[in-house]
Each structure stands twice: as structure tokens, then as C-alpha cells.
Write an enzyme that holds these catalytic residues in place. Structure first.
Site: not given
Length: 141
Positions: A66, A69
Site C-alpha cells: 500500500c 501506508c
């Protein structure tokens, strides 16, 4: 007195509330209870922290693939340094801990959930900078 879990051995430590800010050490492994860094937990460790800790827990549900993230990871570390010892910050890798992610119906990442007394008290999805993380967490408490 507050129950504080050791991030190293997961031992439960009873610490007088007025001494939490005095760099307490674990009675079992003698390592610091606070490191100003997020704690990466597996499912069992997560369950132990949520069920036994008296401190609020800010949990980052993330995945290694991600992009947002990865961008938020340094901010989450900075927030740990600013929020401890009032709040412990935890990271849950949703790829490795799929049952935990499913239990909390994590649909998008990063998702942050704030727990107190074993219960979810607030949730937000999307990346934030360190100031935003600290501000959001403080407002929820």
C-alpha cells in the site's frame, strides 16, 4: 494504577499513574515499556494488548504493498514519539493478520482504530501526517 503491556515480552505491568511518564521498565524482562516507536503485533499479541492494556491504543491497519501506508509510516512513528506514554501505537499488517483485519471489517487501508478499555472508540481511513495523527487521536480521547 494502570496495566501496561511490555512491547518486548507482552508481560502485564501495574504502573502507578503518576509514574507512567518516568520511563518505567518491565518487571519481567526489565526492558523499557515505552520506546517512542509503534509496536508491530501478530494476532495473539494484538488480542493481549487490546484485552489487557489500560492505555488507549492507536492501531494502524496497513499492508506492505500500500503506497499511502508506506507514506504514512514515518508520520506514525513521529506520532508515537509525541503520544507516548499517554497512548501506545500499534501496527497490524493486514496481509499477515487477515483474521484481525476481517474481524474489524477493514475495507481500505490505511485504517486507524483507537481502542480504550478493549473497545473501539473511533476510526478513520486514509493517510495523515504526524500532526494530523496526534490531533485526531487527542480529540477522540
Amino acid at each position: 494504577m494502570s496495566n501496561i503491556l511490555c512491547p518486548h515480552c507482552y508481560g502485564v505491568n501495574r504502573v502507578p499513574d503518576q509514574r507512567i511518564g518516568e520511563d518505567p521498565k518491565c518487571g519481567k524482562c526489565h526492558k523499557p515499556l515505552f520506546s517512542a516507536k509503534p509496536i508491530a503485533l501478530d494476532g495473539a499479541g494484538f488480542e493481549r494488548f487490546v484485552s489487557r492494556s489500560d492505555l488507549p491504543l492507536l492501531v494502524d491497519f496497513w499492508a506492505p504493498w500500500c503506497g499511502p501506508c508506506k507514506m504514512m509510516a514515518p508520520a506514525f512513528e513521529q506520532a508515537a514519539a509525541r503520544l507516548e506514554p499517554r497512548v501506545q501505537l500499534i501496527k497490524i499488517n493486514t496481509e499477515e493478520q487477515q483474521s484481525v483485519a476481517a474481524r474489524f471489517a477493514i475495507r481500505s487501508i490505511p485504517t486507524l482504530i483507537l481502542f480504550r478499555g478493549g473497545s473501539e472508540i473511533a476510526r478513520v481511513s486514509g493517510a495523515m501526517d504526524a500532526s494530523g495523527l496526534v490531533s485526531w487521536t487527542t480529540k477522540q480521547l
